[in-house]
Design an enzyme around this catalytic site. Structure first.
Site, short mmCIF file in Angstrom:
data_model
loop_
_atom_site.label_atom_id
_atom_site.label_comp_id
_atom_site.label_asym_id
_atom_site.label_seq_id
_atom_site.Cartn_x
_atom_site.Cartn_y
_atom_site.Cartn_z
N CYS A 465 0.95 -1.17 0.11
CA CYS A 465 0.00 -0.20 -0.05
C CYS A 465 0.63 1.42 -0.11
O CYS A 465 0.90 2.04 -0.89
CB CYS A 465 -0.94 -0.19 1.11
SG CYS A 465 -2.02 1.40 1.52
N THR A 466 1.67 1.52 1.20
CA THR A 466 2.46 2.91 1.06
C THR A 466 3.73 2.44 1.82
O THR A 466 4.48 3.01 2.35
CB THR A 466 1.58 3.85 2.11
OG1 THR A 466 1.59 3.36 3.15
CG2 THR A 466 0.49 4.57 1.45
N GLU A 467 4.01 0.82 1.80
CA GLU A 467 5.21 0.35 2.42
C GLU A 467 6.39 0.60 1.39
O GLU A 467 6.03 1.12 -0.08
CB GLU A 467 4.94 -0.93 2.83
CG GLU A 467 4.09 -0.96 4.10
CD GLU A 467 2.65 -1.43 3.80
OE1 GLU A 467 2.16 -0.98 2.65
OE2 GLU A 467 2.01 -1.72 4.46
#
Ligand code: SF4
Ligand code: SF4
Lengths: 828, 316
Positions: A465-467
């Site tokens: 996701c936003t990693e």
């Protein structure tokens, strides 16, 4: 002061004009890339569940019970790759599918096979996936019986102490309690991007050769070799061969189809496909076409091997494909249009695969969530700006290609060139929610603090996701889960008692009667104790999962592309000595804004101004504010986080420091875990089961999302929101990451040249402030409301949900409302 | 003469709003500070809360949660100005004749249904509020002081702008130009950009629709042009049906402003009725109820014709 006229985003205009069928968005693109347009016209929305992978994988596992798990996995992969249906559809240039023609999901029974028994039936009834009765029968008769008692999920559950299990799962081992929520039964691995460049440069023959050399030089008497290294290397060799054989099956099919093809042009294309698949991924890619095909085969193999959170990332695609693009361009083999055509053929392949994220916990992962992050921009390993012509070309494709695949991320840094940023902002302005922005200025120092080398840190890719991930250095990390912070606060207010789905239970620790807390600090302390209790159980869970996965899972293909695994000669799921476990945050905190605003309201009204008593507050919460509207209004109008005002922002900072400190109190065999703020859609699901909260939120309403303030309370414009997010960062330790931030703007705010400049300024400010992640929704709520009423008209309306974009009409009414309510930062 | 301001300026001004994240009032992303009080009474004014110099209370009826659950304001009002509404039950009515703007009802209203327009703020307070968003100053933005008419609080505005300049914050003002030239002159010294309203060249008509004649306004703008030739001026005209919406009216303005050497832009602002709810909040009557906003095409046609003249006079 003048009232802004309604400005529509290009996406809205297309919808209103009825141009919402799947096709390239400009006439020029349609003319130049007719093939892509034809493929798009055949694109089917609702995916079909394909059971081939599950069947073939199970078939092999039944025959390999005596082998080490890594070899079993390799043999299962071999069985799948040798027997799964090979299909080449009309007009395709890039070929290969994990589950037949058209859009599909595949099953991984080794993880949670027992859920499939009832789960598939339910999916069929919900209509989000097509499943045939025959397939359901096959799954029930041939697949589930073998796996019963053998799945990773069952092992994991059995390793959890009952107290921990109950906190996470409540009464349903395939659901969620609401206090915590687990993703462990959906995915095997937190996130993954592989080193595609290795395949492009060496080919699987080269990788196999390395493995063979290593195998030959192993001393067979050494027990460690026997136990670990030999089976691992054998497994690598098996999967390399299987990948090559799989491509050859495509080459054969293409050749045969070419023989029977009447159309001369298509005949030539099929011959070309045959040549490409004959050569890659066995050998180093020689052309752009071969590079793209080889990349797809590689990720296809990874998709068949294991389910990773939000599917496998495309990595830094503008970097590793660039040499092939440049060379072909120089040698006249391609031009911009034919390169775009190949890339878009790849996007279509990606769009055809839907990760099946369903569990019994409703509305946790909605709208076919997918995060095959495709990363462009950023810096090179030696710290130069990495933007190239391909980066621009991919932005162009994202403007013209109508599907919300692939998930596009742009790495922003202080030297991001102005023209590139301009194109990025033009794309943001389109209103599809793409791209998401990752900030090098925050992420690189974060990786350095975890012990990465400067070069590796600069070469990170976005993932899930936003990693983020360093493809050859970051070690593997098991899937995380969510902790509901407002629930912890409720327990602090009620001596450990929590009301979920209307039932009260003592789930937390005893922290005393809140009516007796003389100071706000006492309340904060009780909150800390409740959080600590949950985090403690989180670590217990995490260790159980690490143990489970080491026993039960292997990924020889993905491991073969990872430097640390190939040096230590062990599968990525085993404990590794080298590498950096700076992985991507497992303790996922939900409802940060809700909790902070609740605390701020209590501090202000109960302790500072003494306008209400704790008793009145608790009674009002208990009554879900029935007949207590005046009190609720006071809570709603108390100081709010997100307005760049110190009162609530300071509390946010204290809570952040407390969370970071708490997370460092415990360890798993892998070490301390990191915290992150990535809700996906779980803030909606966790909100549904929760009662009223002291920020004035009524029972059942969504929690705040990511690191963002509660929906609708940030009234001072997005710059103030950015500053509050900055203030909320305690910087106590470098163990928090993936702070997801979603800002919604009306189209008129970013209209015209000035609007574009202002948007660029906002992005530069985000970069200056060193915030992790930022994504924009540019829409107006009238359109969204209309879309709710007339879903037919808005089939194609894409909104950014949280780290991914989804079709608005695919979302539940609650989530739709939530998106509408997120503050529209609109100038009057 | 400029007073030298100390490090912390406690001079007070009456502000009715600070609008964050404005993208239409000057370059970049700005904070707009609205000063309360105006000598003009434009019939179309969309910020009626800006007109009176004294503080006023606004009441937003649909935010009121009703006297059954609340009614706190009724008990709080020392003047007995607030009563159960006889029309909009179960809500409240405010008798504006009894109200002395003490603000007690505002303090107790849990729903912020009653608000106070016109807080006293020091220069320092304002700077803190706008500089709190100091990230915006990296984004080519700054502060725009608007009104009301800022010339009514010239001393305060002067100090505020001077202080902003000292701190590197970009400054702009929006003025009707109706006021004392010496005050305007002091203020312009600290401005990077001036928005100046020219509403109508016919002074009688000007008086009929705004309450004042236009001589001072026209005189001041010529002085601004000659004394501050380096400071860009953007002239704006609100286009109000039945007042100044004919080409003849606009043309007269355009011809007048061609003599301004520092004119950088001329903007027509179409009349709109979005201010109407605010009149209700203040318990006042909106007098342009019947007036329909002009058509978009009509305005853009006027704008084009105006631009054509400005270009012909070799104005960029
Ligand atoms: S401002 Fe004072 S006098 Fe006026 S209505 Fe409110 S409480 Fe009464
Ligand atoms: S205090 Fe506010 S909410 Fe309560 S009755 Fe008065 S106006 Fe309505």
């Amino acid at each position: 002061m003048e009232a802004a006229a309604k400005v529509l985003t290009p996406q809205e205009e297309r919808i209103i004009k009825g141009l919402d069928k799947e096709e390239l968005t400009t006439e020029e693109a349609k003319n130049k890339r007719q093939r892509v347009n034809k493929l798009l016209a055949r694109f089917r929305k609702v995916p079909r569940v394909d059971i081939q992978r599950a069947l073939l994988f199970t078939e092999s596992f039944q025959e390999t019970e005596s082998l080490p798990v890594v070899l079993r996995w390799a043999k299962a992969m071999e069985n799948v790759l040798n027997k799964i249906e090979v299909v080449i559809n009309d007009d395709e240039l890039i070929v290969g599918t994990c589950g037949g023609t058209g859009r599909h999901s595949i099953l991984y029974p080794e993880l949670r096979g027992c859920w499939l028994e009832e789960g598939l039936q339910r999916l069929k009834e919900q209509g989000a996936y097509l499943v045939s009765d025959e397939d359901i029968k096959t799954v029930k008769e041939k697949i589930v019986p073998y796996w019963r008692g053998k799945t990773a999920h069952e092992t994991y559950i059995s390793l959890l102490p009952e107290e921990t299990r109950y906190l996470i799962y409540g009464d349903d081992n395939y659901g969620a309690s609401g206090l915590m929520q687990d993703n462990a039964n959906i995915n095997a691995t937190l996130n993954w991007a592989v080193d595609y460049q290795k395949v492009l440069e060496k080919g699987f023959l080269g990788i196999k050769k390395d493995a063979e050399e290593k195998l030959n030089s192993l001393d067979v008497v050494d027990p460690q070799n026997h136990i670990q290294k030999t089976p691992f290397l054998k497994a690598v060799i098996i999967v390399c061969d299987a990948m090559i054989a799989f491509a050859k099956r495509y080459a054969e099919l293409a050749r045969e189809m070419a023989r029977n093809e009447k159309d001369k042009i298509r005949k030539k294309e099929l011959e070309r496909i045959a040549e490409v698949c004959e050569w890659v991924p066995a050998n180093p890619a020689r052309t752009f076409h071969e590079a793209v095909q080889s990349q797809w085969f590689t990720q296809l193999g990874c998709r068949l091997e294991q389910p990773t959170t939000g599917v496998i990332s495309n990595g830094r695609i503008d970097q590793y494909l660039y040499p092939y693009y440049k060379k072909d361009l120089e040698e006249g083999r391609i031009n911009e249009d034919s390169a775009l055509e190949l890339l878009e053929c790849l996007w279509l392949k990606i769009a055809d695969f839907v990760p099946l994220n369903a569990t019994n916990a409703k509305s946790f992962w909605e709208g076919y969530a997918h995060f095959e992050q495709t990363v462009i921009g950023g810096q090179t390993r030696d710290g130069q700006d990495a933007t190239n012509e391909l980066s621009y070309l991919i932005l162009k494709s994202k403007k013209e290609f109508p599907l919300h695949y692939p998930d596009l991320s742009v790495r922003i840094h202080s030297q991001t060139p102005e023209p590139f940023l301009r194109e990025v902002c033009e794309l943001i302005r389109e209103g599809t929610g793409f791209p998401k922005l990752l900030n090098d200025e925050e992420i690189i120092p974060h990786l350095l603090a975890q012990g990465a080398t400067l070069e590796d840190a600069r070469d990170y890719t976005g993932c899930a996701c936003t990693e983020i991930r360093m493809i050859n250095t970051s070690t593997y990390m098991v899937v995380g889960g969510n902790i509901n912070l407002p629930a912890a606060l409720e327990m602090a207010l009620n001596d450990g008692v929590l009301k979920l789905k209307g039932n009260k239970q003592r789930l937390g620790v005893t922290t005393g009667d809140a009516r007796n807390f003389a100071t706000f600090d006492e309340l904060m302390n009780a909150f800390r104790l409740q959080v600590e209790y949950l985090v403690r159980h989180f670590y217990i869970r995490q260790t159980a999962l690490e143990m489970t996965n080491a026993m039960k899972l292997a990924a020889p293909l993905m491991s073969s592309l990872h430097d640390v695994c190939m040096n230590e000669l062990t599968d990525i799921h085993q404990p590794l000595k080298g590498g950096v476990s700076a992985d991507t945050g497992n303790i996922n905190l939900n409802g940060f804004g809700t909790a902070v605003e609740s605390l701020a309201a209590i501090k202000k009204l109960v302790y500072d101004d003494k306008k209400i008593t704790m008793n009145e507050l608790l009674e009002a919460l208990e009554a879900n504010f029935e007949g207590k509207e005046a009190l609720r209004q006071m809570l709603l109008n108390a100081p709010k986080y997100g307005n760049n005002a110190p009162y609530a922002d300071q509390i946010a900072r204290e809570v952040d420091a407390m969370l970071l400190t708490t997370a460092r109190k415990f360890k798993t065999p892998n070490g301390h875990q990191y915290i992150k703020f990535v809700p996906v859609t779980s803030h909606v699901g966790l909100g549904v089961v929760m009662g009223a909260t002291p920020n004035g939120r009524k029972a059942g309403e969504p929690l705040s999302e990511g690191i963002s303030p509660t929906q609708g309370v940030d009234m001072k414009g997005p710059l103030s929101t950015l500053l509050s997010i900055d203030r909320a960062k305690s910087r106590k330790y470098a163990n928090s990451l993936a702070r997801l931030l979603n800002i919604k703007l009306s189209p008129q705010v970013v209209a015209g040249e000035k609007g574009l400049q202002d948007l660029m300024s906002m992005v530069r400010t985000f970069c200056d402030l060193k915030l992790w992640h930022l994504q924009f929704n540019i829409l107006n709520s009238d359109i969204l409301r209309d879309a709710q009423k007339n879903p037919e008209k808005y089939r194609n309306l894409i909104v950014r949900v949280a780290g991914y974009s989804a079709y608005f009409v695919d979302l539940s009414p609650q989530l739709q409302n939530e998106i509408i309510n997120r503050t529209e930062h609109q100038h009057m | 003469m400029d007073n030298d301001t100390g490090s912390v300026n406690h001079k007070l001004g009456r502000v009715f709003n600070i609008q964050k994240f404005s993208v239409h009032d000057g370059p970049g992303i700005r904070d707009v500070v609205f000063m309360k009080g105006c000598p003009l009474r434009c019939l179309w004014c969309c910020n009626p809360e800006s007109q009176n110099t004294f503080p006023e209370i606004g009441y937003i009826q649909n935010k009121c949660i009703g006297i059954q659950e609340c009614g706190y304001c009724i008990k709080a009002c020392p003047k007995k100005a607030i009563t159960n509404s006889t029309v909009e039950t179960p809500k409240i009515d405010i008798d504006r004749r009894l109200c002395d703007h003490c603000g007690k009802c505002v303090d107790v209203c849990p729903a912020r249904a009653i608000t106070l327009f016109g807080q006293m703020m020091s220069v320092e307070d304002v700077i803190k509020e706008v500089q709190g968003g100091n990230a915006s100053w990296r984004t080519g933005g700054g502060i725009t002081v608007s009104g009301g008419e800022l010339l009514l609080q010239a001393d305060f505005v002067h100090d505020l702008l001077k202080e902003c300049k000292k701190r590197g914050i970009d400054t702009a003002i929006e003025t009707s130009g109706y006021g004392d030239w010496r005050e305007l002159e002091r203020i312009c010294r600290h401005c990077n950009l001036i928005f100046y309203d020219v509403k109508c060249m016919d002074s009688d008509k000007h008086k009929a629709f705004t309450g004042v004649n236009n001589e001072v306004i026209l005189d001041n703008i010529l002085k601004v042009a000659s004394q501050f030739p380096e400071t860009p001026v953007i002239v704006r005209t609100p286009v109000i049906p039945e007042f100044n919406d004919s080409w003849k009216d606009i043309k007269a303005i355009v011809e007048f402003i061609t003599q301004l050497q520092n004119l950088t832009e001329y903007e027509l602002m179409a009349y709109h009725a979005f201010g109407e709810p605010k009149y209700r909040q203040l318990g006042r009557k909106y007098r342009l109820e019947r007036v329909k906003p002009p058509k978009k095409e009509y305005i853009s046609d006027l704008q084009q014709r105006a631009n054509a003249i400005l270009k012909k006079k070799s104005y960029k």
